[in-house]
Design a protein around this motif. Structure first.
Motif, PDB file in Angstrom:
ATOM      1  N   GLU A  88      -3.721   5.919   8.192  1.00  0.00           N
ATOM      2  CA  GLU A  88      -4.795   5.071   9.221  1.00  0.00           C
ATOM      3  C   GLU A  88      -5.679   4.445   8.187  1.00  0.00           C
ATOM      4  O   GLU A  88      -6.397   3.389   8.387  1.00  0.00           O
ATOM      5  CB  GLU A  88      -5.131   6.037  10.196  1.00  0.00           C
ATOM      6  CG  GLU A  88      -4.308   6.171  11.253  1.00  0.00           C
ATOM      7  CD  GLU A  88      -4.891   6.790  12.447  1.00  0.00           C
ATOM      8  OE1 GLU A  88      -4.380   7.743  13.202  1.00  0.00           O
ATOM      9  OE2 GLU A  88      -6.355   6.610  12.579  1.00  0.00           O
ATOM     10  N   GLU A  89      -6.198   5.241   7.439  1.00  0.00           N
ATOM     11  CA  GLU A  89      -7.521   5.006   6.596  1.00  0.00           C
ATOM     12  C   GLU A  89      -6.984   3.751   5.629  1.00  0.00           C
ATOM     13  O   GLU A  89      -7.795   2.980   5.427  1.00  0.00           O
ATOM     14  CB  GLU A  89      -7.772   6.252   5.793  1.00  0.00           C
ATOM     15  CG  GLU A  89      -9.127   6.220   5.003  1.00  0.00           C
ATOM     16  CD  GLU A  89      -9.219   7.622   4.298  1.00  0.00           C
ATOM     17  OE1 GLU A  89      -9.281   8.705   4.970  1.00  0.00           O
ATOM     18  OE2 GLU A  89      -9.040   7.545   3.147  1.00  0.00           O
ATOM     19  N   VAL A  90      -5.756   3.819   4.977  1.00  0.00           N
ATOM     20  CA  VAL A  90      -5.426   2.878   4.229  1.00  0.00           C
ATOM     21  C   VAL A  90      -5.270   1.489   4.822  1.00  0.00           C
ATOM     22  O   VAL A  90      -5.285   0.428   4.337  1.00  0.00           O
ATOM     23  CB  VAL A  90      -4.072   3.307   3.290  1.00  0.00           C
ATOM     24  CG1 VAL A  90      -3.509   2.112   2.515  1.00  0.00           C
ATOM     25  CG2 VAL A  90      -4.528   4.536   2.340  1.00  0.00           C
ATOM     26  N   ASP A  91      -4.464   1.570   5.996  1.00  0.00           N
ATOM     27  CA  ASP A  91      -4.116   0.305   6.799  1.00  0.00           C
ATOM     28  C   ASP A  91      -4.397   0.532   8.058  1.00  0.00           C
ATOM     29  O   ASP A  91      -3.706   0.707   9.047  1.00  0.00           O
ATOM     30  CB  ASP A  91      -2.633   0.022   6.672  1.00  0.00           C
ATOM     31  CG  ASP A  91      -2.634  -1.337   7.141  1.00  0.00           C
ATOM     32  OD1 ASP A  91      -3.312  -1.839   7.646  1.00  0.00           O
ATOM     33  OD2 ASP A  91      -1.309  -1.721   6.958  1.00  0.00           O
ATOM     34  N   PRO A  92      -5.798   0.380   8.447  1.00  0.00           N
ATOM     35  CA  PRO A  92      -6.409   0.507   9.980  1.00  0.00           C
ATOM     36  C   PRO A  92      -5.680  -0.541  10.783  1.00  0.00           C
ATOM     37  O   PRO A  92      -5.754  -0.333  12.074  1.00  0.00           O
ATOM     38  CB  PRO A  92      -7.838   0.114   9.742  1.00  0.00           C
ATOM     39  CG  PRO A  92      -8.187  -0.250   8.270  1.00  0.00           C
ATOM     40  CD  PRO A  92      -6.901  -0.218   7.708  1.00  0.00           C
ATOM     41  N   LEU A 132       0.827  -1.328  -0.112  1.00  0.00           N
ATOM     42  CA  LEU A 132       0.072  -0.057  -0.032  1.00  0.00           C
ATOM     43  C   LEU A 132       0.858   1.331  -0.096  1.00  0.00           C
ATOM     44  O   LEU A 132       1.951   1.228   0.738  1.00  0.00           O
ATOM     45  CB  LEU A 132      -0.902   0.178   1.276  1.00  0.00           C
ATOM     46  CG  LEU A 132      -1.698  -1.230   1.532  1.00  0.00           C
ATOM     47  CD1 LEU A 132      -2.327  -1.333   2.908  1.00  0.00           C
ATOM     48  CD2 LEU A 132      -3.034  -1.127   0.468  1.00  0.00           C
ATOM     49  N   ALA A 133       0.516   2.080  -0.811  1.00  0.00           N
ATOM     50  CA  ALA A 133       1.078   3.685  -0.785  1.00  0.00           C
ATOM     51  C   ALA A 133       0.268   4.685  -0.711  1.00  0.00           C
ATOM     52  O   ALA A 133      -1.123   4.231  -1.245  1.00  0.00           O
ATOM     53  CB  ALA A 133       2.038   3.802  -1.970  1.00  0.00           C
ATOM     54  N   LEU A 170       3.955   2.725   3.693  1.00  0.00           N
ATOM     55  CA  LEU A 170       3.337   2.537   5.270  1.00  0.00           C
ATOM     56  C   LEU A 170       4.726   2.339   5.852  1.00  0.00           C
ATOM     57  O   LEU A 170       5.535   1.783   5.409  1.00  0.00           O
ATOM     58  CB  LEU A 170       2.417   1.570   5.348  1.00  0.00           C
ATOM     59  CG  LEU A 170       1.150   1.996   4.580  1.00  0.00           C
ATOM     60  CD1 LEU A 170       0.148   0.667   4.783  1.00  0.00           C
ATOM     61  CD2 LEU A 170       0.512   3.171   4.835  1.00  0.00           C
ATOM     62  N   PRO A 171       4.809   2.907   7.107  1.00  0.00           N
ATOM     63  CA  PRO A 171       5.741   2.681   7.901  1.00  0.00           C
ATOM     64  C   PRO A 171       6.230   1.208   8.553  1.00  0.00           C
ATOM     65  O   PRO A 171       4.890   0.409   8.604  1.00  0.00           O
ATOM     66  CB  PRO A 171       5.583   3.609   9.400  1.00  0.00           C
ATOM     67  CG  PRO A 171       4.572   4.319   9.000  1.00  0.00           C
ATOM     68  CD  PRO A 171       3.854   3.569   7.999  1.00  0.00           C
TER      69      PRO A 171
END
Ligand SMILES: [Zn+2]
Length: 234
Positions: free
Chosen positions: A158-162, A96-97, A107-108
């Protein structure tokens, strides 16, 4: 599904007790995925890592979580429990980016968190984290992200990877205040491992003293047998 044995609980606690929480999270992830090196596991995103550690915790100690928190308004202690399956999410890797204003960020990962772990200033830490995650070549030179941009990026991540931000909805019975609190699965599970490991070592002491068994022999007994012998001894 991997489950931590009594022997592994004690081993993990021994390895991790003097380590930074970021390293402890990697130790836990290594127990979940023993076929990957720490180098590989450090590149899992935080969401992927936390979903895996949640699974390991539920397989080892059950799906129920008992926790407490002090109400931020009236300071009353709130005890609560929840079922971890509510948050059970896939630990699959998704590449995901996010893109904001022409800037792209991945993502971190735990490796990123380790790099900023000693940064005491939260704002500087966040700037450095975004530099690390920025996918443009310009990230080689230090960039200044505005506070508004930082907020936007955080919200989009947060939205992309809850999975990376497990939030608990809480309500104080004493004053009626409601709020959302972030749940740190790694820290929570580590505290439980610490308590369990110390109890297991105490049980080793009791049974080794009574029967002359070795530490390994006591720790490889099933919980039922160990508890039975402990009852006999006391
Ligand atoms: Zn309250």
């Amino acid at each position: 599904m991997p489950v931590l044995s009594a022997f592994e609980v004690v081993g993990l606690w021994e390895q991790g007790q003097n380590r930074h929480p970021v390293d402890r999270a990697l130790l836990l992830l290594g127990a979940f995925q023993p076929n990957e090196s720490y180098e590989q596991l450090a590149d899992w995103t935080v969401g992927q890592r936390d979903a895996a550690i949640l699974k390991l915790r539920m397989a080892t100690f059950g799906v129920l979580f008992n926790a407490y928190i002090d109400c931020p308004t009236c300071k009353e202690r709130l005890e609560f429990s929840f079922d971890g399956r509510t948050f059970q999410l896939s630990n699959d890797f998704e590449d995901l980016a996010i893109e904001i204003d022409g800037w792209r960020f991945r993502l971190p990962t735990t490796r990123d968190l380790a790099q900023i772990a000693n940064e005491r200033d939260l704002d500087i830490g966040m700037q450095r984290l975004l530099d690390l995650c920025c996918l443009q070549d310009e990230s080689q030179t230090k960039l200044e992200w505005s506070a508004a941009m930082v907020q936007l990026i955080e919200a989009r991540m947060e939205e992309v990877d809850p999975r990376a931000n497990i939030g608990l909805d809480l309500a104080c019975e004493a004053c009626g205040h409601t709020w959302q609190s972030a749940f740190d699965i790694c820290g929570f599970f580590w505290e439980e491992i610490e308590v369990r490991a110390k109890r297991l070592l105490h049980e080793v002491h009791v049974l080794a003293s009574a029967y002359g068994w070795s530490e390994r022999e006591v720790l490889t007994l099933s919980d039922q047998r160990r508890n039975f012998y402990l009852e006999m001894v006391s």
